[in-house]
Write a protein that holds these residues in place. Structure first.
Motif, PDB file in Angstrom:
ATOM      1  N   ALA A 123       0.857  -1.186   0.000  1.00 46.49           N
ATOM      2  CA  ALA A 123       0.000   0.000   0.000  1.00 46.49           C
ATOM      3  C   ALA A 123       0.891   1.232   0.000  1.00 46.49           C
ATOM      4  CB  ALA A 123      -0.919  -0.005   1.221  1.00 46.49           C
ATOM      5  N   HIS A 124       0.489   2.256  -0.735  1.00 39.57           N
ATOM      6  CA  HIS A 124       1.293   3.460  -0.918  1.00 39.57           C
ATOM      7  C   HIS A 124       0.962   4.501   0.148  1.00 39.57           C
ATOM      8  CE1 HIS A 124       3.483   6.662  -2.678  1.00 39.57           C
ATOM      9  NE2 HIS A 124       2.486   7.242  -3.315  1.00 39.57           N
ATOM     10  N   CYS A 125       1.994   5.123   0.696  1.00 36.43           N
ATOM     11  CA  CYS A 125       1.826   6.174   1.705  1.00 36.43           C
ATOM     12  C   CYS A 125       1.829   7.534   1.013  1.00 36.43           C
ATOM     13  CB  CYS A 125       2.961   6.106   2.728  1.00 36.43           C
ATOM     14  SG  CYS A 125       2.861   7.357   4.027  1.00 36.43           S
ATOM     15  N   TYR A 126       0.798   8.320   1.243  1.00 41.02           N
ATOM     16  CA  TYR A 126       0.764   9.688   0.705  1.00 41.02           C
ATOM     17  C   TYR A 126      -0.086  10.566   1.615  1.00 41.02           C
ATOM     18  CZ  TYR A 126      -3.577   7.845  -1.442  1.00 41.02           C
ATOM     19  OH  TYR A 126      -4.793   7.253  -1.663  1.00 41.02           O
ATOM     20  N   CYS A 127       0.024  11.847   1.426  1.00 46.79           N
ATOM     21  CA  CYS A 127      -0.789  12.826   2.156  1.00 46.79           C
ATOM     22  C   CYS A 127      -1.649  13.575   1.149  1.00 46.79           C
ATOM     23  CB  CYS A 127       0.102  13.793   2.932  1.00 46.79           C
ATOM     24  SG  CYS A 127       1.019  13.031   4.289  1.00 46.79           S
ATOM     25  N   GLY A 128      -2.296  14.657   1.573  1.00 46.54           N
ATOM     26  CA  GLY A 128      -3.093  15.410   0.627  1.00 46.54           C
ATOM     27  C   GLY A 128      -3.780  16.617   1.231  1.00 46.54           C
ATOM     28  N   HIS A 129      -3.998  17.604   0.385  1.00 46.83           N
ATOM     29  CA  HIS A 129      -4.866  18.725   0.711  1.00 46.83           C
ATOM     30  C   HIS A 129      -6.265  18.347   0.234  1.00 46.83           C
ATOM     31  CE1 HIS A 129      -1.133  21.036   1.192  1.00 46.83           C
ATOM     32  NE2 HIS A 129      -1.862  21.970   1.798  1.00 46.83           N
ATOM     33  N   GLN A 130      -7.191  18.196   1.149  1.00 51.05           N
ATOM     34  CA  GLN A 130      -8.559  17.806   0.828  1.00 51.05           C
ATOM     35  C   GLN A 130      -9.487  18.989   1.047  1.00 51.05           C
ATOM     36  OE1 GLN A 130      -9.004  14.124   3.267  1.00 51.05           O
ATOM     37  NE2 GLN A 130      -8.738  13.052   1.333  1.00 51.05           N
ATOM     38  N   PHE A 131     -10.161  19.385  -0.043  1.00 53.22           N
ATOM     39  CA  PHE A 131     -11.040  20.556  -0.020  1.00 53.22           C
ATOM     40  C   PHE A 131     -10.307  21.783   0.531  1.00 53.22           C
ATOM     41  CE2 PHE A 131     -14.005  17.138  -0.533  1.00 53.22           C
ATOM     42  CZ  PHE A 131     -14.992  17.686  -1.353  1.00 53.22           C
ATOM     43  N   GLY A 132      -9.019  21.892   0.161  1.00 57.04           N
ATOM     44  CA  GLY A 132      -8.249  23.074   0.487  1.00 57.04           C
ATOM     45  C   GLY A 132      -7.478  23.013   1.781  1.00 57.04           C
ATOM     46  N   TYR A 133      -7.630  21.944   2.554  1.00 62.28           N
ATOM     47  CA  TYR A 133      -6.973  21.851   3.857  1.00 62.28           C
ATOM     48  C   TYR A 133      -6.084  20.612   3.925  1.00 62.28           C
ATOM     49  CZ  TYR A 133     -10.412  25.376   5.169  1.00 62.28           C
ATOM     50  OH  TYR A 133     -11.171  26.521   5.212  1.00 62.28           O
ATOM     51  N   PHE A 134      -4.886  20.787   4.509  1.00 68.21           N
ATOM     52  CA  PHE A 134      -3.961  19.665   4.604  1.00 68.21           C
ATOM     53  C   PHE A 134      -4.469  18.645   5.620  1.00 68.21           C
ATOM     54  CE2 PHE A 134       0.012  17.603   6.141  1.00 68.21           C
ATOM     55  CZ  PHE A 134       0.369  17.010   4.939  1.00 68.21           C
ATOM     56  N   SER A 135      -4.561  17.400   5.186  1.00 63.19           N
ATOM     57  CA  SER A 135      -5.171  16.355   6.012  1.00 63.19           C
ATOM     58  C   SER A 135      -4.173  15.414   6.646  1.00 63.19           C
ATOM     59  CB  SER A 135      -6.175  15.552   5.165  1.00 63.19           C
ATOM     60  OG  SER A 135      -7.196  16.387   4.667  1.00 63.19           O
ATOM     61  N   GLY A 136      -2.879  15.634   6.426  1.00 59.13           N
ATOM     62  CA  GLY A 136      -1.898  14.716   6.993  1.00 59.13           C
ATOM     63  C   GLY A 136      -1.838  13.408   6.225  1.00 59.13           C
ATOM     64  N   GLN A 137      -1.432  12.333   6.896  1.00 60.25           N
ATOM     65  CA  GLN A 137      -1.297  11.035   6.238  1.00 60.25           C
ATOM     66  C   GLN A 137      -2.648  10.500   5.792  1.00 60.25           C
ATOM     67  OE1 GLN A 137       1.333   7.765   7.754  1.00 60.25           O
ATOM     68  NE2 GLN A 137      -0.590   6.649   7.978  1.00 60.25           N
ATOM     69  N   LEU A 138      -2.702  10.082   4.529  1.00 56.48           N
ATOM     70  CA  LEU A 138      -3.897   9.431   3.964  1.00 56.48           C
ATOM     71  C   LEU A 138      -3.496   8.019   3.532  1.00 56.48           C
ATOM     72  CD1 LEU A 138      -5.180  12.480   1.867  1.00 56.48           C
ATOM     73  CD2 LEU A 138      -6.105  11.650   4.031  1.00 56.48           C
ATOM     74  N   GLY A 139      -2.945   7.893   2.330  1.00 58.26           N
ATOM     75  CA  GLY A 139      -2.448   6.595   1.860  1.00 58.26           C
ATOM     76  C   GLY A 139      -3.522   5.719   1.254  1.00 58.26           C
ATOM     77  N   ASP A 140      -3.081   4.583   0.734  1.00 55.82           N
ATOM     78  CA  ASP A 140      -3.984   3.609   0.105  1.00 55.82           C
ATOM     79  C   ASP A 140      -4.771   2.877   1.186  1.00 55.82           C
ATOM     80  OD1 ASP A 140      -3.281   4.149  -2.528  1.00 55.82           O
ATOM     81  OD2 ASP A 140      -1.668   2.672  -2.546  1.00 55.82           O
ATOM     82  N   GLY A 141      -5.940   3.380   1.494  1.00 52.43           N
ATOM     83  CA  GLY A 141      -6.738   2.759   2.544  1.00 52.43           C
ATOM     84  C   GLY A 141      -7.523   1.549   2.085  1.00 52.43           C
ATOM     85  N   ALA A 142      -7.683   1.383   0.778  1.00 52.30           N
ATOM     86  CA  ALA A 142      -8.423   0.236   0.248  1.00 52.30           C
ATOM     87  C   ALA A 142      -7.779  -0.317  -1.019  1.00 52.30           C
ATOM     88  CB  ALA A 142      -9.869   0.627  -0.036  1.00 52.30           C
ATOM     89  N   THR A 143      -6.659   0.276  -1.411  1.00 53.67           N
ATOM     90  CA  THR A 143      -6.006  -0.100  -2.663  1.00 53.67           C
ATOM     91  C   THR A 143      -4.665  -0.760  -2.390  1.00 53.67           C
ATOM     92  OG1 THR A 143      -7.065   1.733  -3.835  1.00 53.67           O
ATOM     93  CG2 THR A 143      -5.110   0.786  -4.851  1.00 53.67           C
ATOM     94  N   MET A 144      -4.320  -1.738  -3.211  1.00 53.44           N
ATOM     95  CA  MET A 144      -3.054  -2.450  -3.046  1.00 53.44           C
ATOM     96  C   MET A 144      -2.309  -2.544  -4.374  1.00 53.44           C
ATOM     97  SD  MET A 144      -4.104  -5.561  -0.486  1.00 53.44           S
ATOM     98  CE  MET A 144      -4.973  -5.221   1.062  1.00 53.44           C
ATOM     99  N   TYR A 145      -1.070  -2.116  -4.334  1.00 55.39           N
ATOM    100  CA  TYR A 145      -0.127  -2.335  -5.428  1.00 55.39           C
ATOM    101  C   TYR A 145       0.173  -3.835  -5.463  1.00 55.39           C
ATOM    102  CZ  TYR A 145       4.841  -2.389  -7.076  1.00 55.39           C
ATOM    103  OH  TYR A 145       6.040  -2.654  -7.680  1.00 55.39           O
ATOM    104  N   LEU A 146       0.011  -4.455  -6.631  1.00 54.83           N
ATOM    105  CA  LEU A 146       0.377  -5.873  -6.763  1.00 54.83           C
ATOM    106  C   LEU A 146       1.759  -6.050  -7.348  1.00 54.83           C
ATOM    107  CD1 LEU A 146      -2.838  -7.752  -7.963  1.00 54.83           C
ATOM    108  CD2 LEU A 146      -1.989  -7.367  -5.639  1.00 54.83           C
ATOM    109  N   GLY A 147       2.179  -5.069  -8.134  1.00 50.61           N
ATOM    110  CA  GLY A 147       3.477  -5.169  -8.768  1.00 50.61           C
ATOM    111  C   GLY A 147       3.470  -4.501 -10.125  1.00 50.61           C
ATOM    112  N   GLU A 148       4.588  -4.618 -10.820  1.00 50.68           N
ATOM    113  CA  GLU A 148       4.733  -4.029 -12.149  1.00 50.68           C
ATOM    114  C   GLU A 148       5.018  -5.130 -13.149  1.00 50.68           C
ATOM    115  OE1 GLU A 148       7.551  -0.589 -11.630  1.00 50.68           O
ATOM    116  OE2 GLU A 148       7.151  -1.160  -9.544  1.00 50.68           O
ATOM    117  N   ILE A 149       4.256  -5.129 -14.230  1.00 61.84           N
ATOM    118  CA  ILE A 149       4.355  -6.189 -15.237  1.00 61.84           C
ATOM    119  C   ILE A 149       4.998  -5.637 -16.503  1.00 61.84           C
ATOM    120  CG2 ILE A 149       3.014  -7.705 -16.747  1.00 61.84           C
ATOM    121  CD1 ILE A 149       1.011  -7.994 -14.434  1.00 61.84           C
TER     122      ILE A 149
END
Length: 659
Positions: A123-149
């Motif tokens: 799972a990827h770690c990222y942050c974000g500005h949501q609706f104009g405000y910085f929300s801190g750590q978000l990340g892949d809460g339901a998504t998973m990287y399987l790999g690169e083909i």
């Protein structure tokens, strides 16, 4: 924690199944033998996990992840996974063909119940500005990287599963997605690709008998829905928010990124991005200059993407920095919408009370997000240089892309002064006459060039087509019906008369919502004495006024007397950028309704229609629809596609709200 250098040689692992292949097995594979597993040709090379810092902890539950870009995870199995639909075009990017799609365990692998050998779920770690405000750590809460083909062409594609279970970034959620949201993202990803708009791809939509509790409208009426997983494909899913994990404490929200002060990781991420996704810049420039030029290219791609959205009437709905791609593609389809009747203030997200992400604001929001990206890079790349790029380049690139596409949409093959005003007035006329955005542009291609023998007749027919896309009186009144009760509005009006400043005191989304309701009342009141005949007369006058200016401009396009060839070229040009068929909300909703009742064939049918959006006759596309992945014949598919060929969206569908 595992660190590996980005410049280490790639280690590729070819997918194997349980046992070591003998020479006989290998021969059978080469000959397409029955013993070879249909997915055995996949070749994983998980460069991102080698090049970027990886959190190897398997500690359960949500937590802050410091000093890492990815966390190792394990998909959570679902009960009785079954294929809703599969995009053969998208899956072919990974060398998966019909044999793989029809294999017995295909649904198991693409639901996350089984993990493809060679893949490394993370799972990827990222942050974000949501609706104009910085929300801190978000990340892949339901998504998973399987790999690169690595496919047969040598192309590298990242494969993800969305809805495959809990990750360290799930926060209070359950890591699952449901059928309705998954069908929408699956279909829209492919729709955008076939419209020619840069996007992530969707390979599969897999549902199950596992259930999750969801309150769709946040009104206390929660229900159990099917847990559903889609597979997503892109060069990379890195986003602006990927670089915000280093952000210090935000003054407004008091939140910070989980990796504050780790400038070494920021530089590693920049080098990884530059080397793998902007190699031509890395080859031409060095050091700081290369980073600035990479930022410039990201700026250009983002501006171009925003212009394409506007030209096709697409509204993303949640343009937070964590939903902005570092390679300039559309990612993360949630409450998106293709605009029906033209409205610059169109809000596709029912949760966006303030209209921050409305249609007209998308270009400026993308620019704002680029400024946040410049801030995120500033410890390595001087912010004055990246901000200067946004200031000097963004609007210029956006306007060039927008005007270039809009000229094609109205059949202009040359640039002349006044074209911008002509296009603006076209959109204003659509607005004043409540015309359908997509169908109006398509209708314009039926107009012959002035001087052609059929010009006057074609002009009359075209005007009739355009008027047929406009709302009639009953439809217009229905769209203006306030959502608040009469008593609520009367109370508000009374308070406003006593205290006009009351509206400003409410602030934000509430003020906008109330203002919108009051404006609806005013417009509804203005229609009291309007008849259907007078409304059509008003619409006709407005369209004739614009058509006079349009015809005058078209006269400047006539270079010779070969009208047949010129008309054909003009029509082909316009029909190549003006779709006949887009994924309107009611089309997606019909697919959802059918699927929730156990009929998945409609999703596959609509997918096939979306592959030919510029065809004149949708029914022609449906006649060649291949059988759905469950093996049903084309004759067994329901004949519900006919409803999608209507001139305009049915009245009931205009009130659909997506949150």
């Amino acid at each position: 924690m595992i660190w590996r250098n980005i410049f280490l040689p790639a280690k590729r692992s070819t997918l194997s199944f349980c046992k070591r292949m003998s020479s006989v097995d290998t021969a059978k594979m080469a000959q397409g033998g029955s013993d070879a597993h249909p997915l055995s040709g996949l070749e994983f090379d998980n460069l991102a996990l080698r090049a970027l810092p990886l959190d190897t902890s398997r500690e359960p539950g949500s937590r802050e992840v410091s000093g890492a870009c990815f966390s190792l995870v394990t998909p959570t199995p679902v009960k009785a996974p079954k294929v809703v639909a599969a995009s053969r075009d998208a899956l072919s990017l990974m060398n998966i063909d019909d044999r793989g799609i029809k294999s017995d365990d295909f649904a198991e692998y693409f639901a996350g119940n089984k993990v493809l050998n060679g893949s490394q779920p993370a799972a990827h770690c990222y942050c974000g500005h949501q609706f104009g405000y910085f929300s801190g750590q978000l990340g892949d809460g339901a998504t998973m990287y399987l790999g690169e083909i690595i496919n047969k062409k040598g192309e590298r594609w990242e494969l993800q599963l969305k809805g495959a279970g809990l990750t360290p970034y799930s926060r209070t959620a359950d890591g699952r997605k449901v059928l309705r949201s998954s069908i929408r993202e699956f279909l829209c990803s492919e729709a955008m690709h076939h419209l020619g708009i840069p996007t992530t791809r969707a390979g599969t939509c897999i549902t199950s008998d596992s259930r999750v509790l969801r309150d769709m409208f946040y009104n206390g009426n929660a229900k159990n829905e099917r847990s559903t997983i889609i597979s997503r494909i892109a060069r990379t899913f890195l986003r602006f928010g990927s670089f915000e994990i280093f952000k210090p404490v935000d003054i407004q929200t008091g939140r910070a990124g989980p990796s504050v002060g780790r400038d070494d990781i920021l530089k590693t991420m920049l080098d990884y991005t530059l080397t793998n996704f902007y190699p031509e810049i890395k080859e031409k420039y060095s050091d700081e200059e290369a980073y600035v030029e990479m930022f410039r290219e990201i700026c250009h791609r983002t501006a171009s993407l925003a212009a394409k959205w506007q030209c096709f009437g697409f509204c993303h709905g949640v343009l937070n920095t964590d939903n902005m791609s570092i390679v300039g593609i559309t990612i993360d389809y949630g409450p998106f919408g293709f605009m029906e009747r033209f409205n610059p203030g169109y809000i596709c997200n029912g949760s966006d009370d303030g209209g921050r992400y409305s249609y007209k604001k998308q270009p400026s929001i993308c620019r704002w997000n680029l400024e946040r990206l410049a801030e995120a890079w500033q410890k390595v790349v001087p912010i004055e240089k990246t901000e200067a790029v946004v200031k000097s380049d963004y609007d210029a690139v956006y306007n060039k892309e927008y005007m270039g596409t809009m000229r094609k949409k109205i059949g202009l093959q040359s640039e002349r002064e006044g074209d911008s005003s002509l296009i603006e007035e076209l959109l204003a006329t659509m607005r004043r006459t409540n015309a359908d955005f997509t169908n109006t542009f398509r209708a314009l291609s039926t107009l012959q060039l002035p001087g052609s023998p059929e010009f006057e007749q074609s002009k009359s027919k075209m005007l009739t087509k355009v008027l047929s896309t406009c709302l009639n009186l009953d439809e217009l009144k229905a769209t203006l019906k306030p959502q608040m009760s009469g008593n609520q509005l009367q109370s508000l009006v009374a308070m406003l008369r006593q205290n006009p400043a009351f509206l400003n005191m409410l602030g934000g989304g509430r003020m906008n919502a109330i203002t919108s309701e009051l404006q609806k009342l005013e417009k509804l009141d203005a229609l009291k004495d309007t008849t259907e005949e007078s409304l059509i007369e008003e619409y006709t006058a407005k369209w004739n006024q614009w058509l006079d200016a349009y015809v005058t401009r078209l006269e400047k396009e006539v270079l010779d007397k070969d009208f047949d060839a010129m008309n054909m070229n003009r029509t082909e040009l316009m029909n190549s950028v003006n779709p006949h068929f887009v994924l309107r909300n009611h089309i997606a909703q019909n697919c959802i309704d059918e699927a929730e009742n156990g009929n998945f064939a409609e999703v596959q049918r609509v997918l096939e229609l979306l592959k030919s959006p510029f065809k004149d006759c949708v029914s022609e596309a449906s006649n060649t629809t291949p059988a759905p992945v469950d093996g049903a014949s084309a004759a067994e598919l329901p004949a519900s596609h006919g409803q999608y060929t209507a001139v305009k969206t049915p009245l009931w569908a205009l009130g659909l709200v997506v949150t």
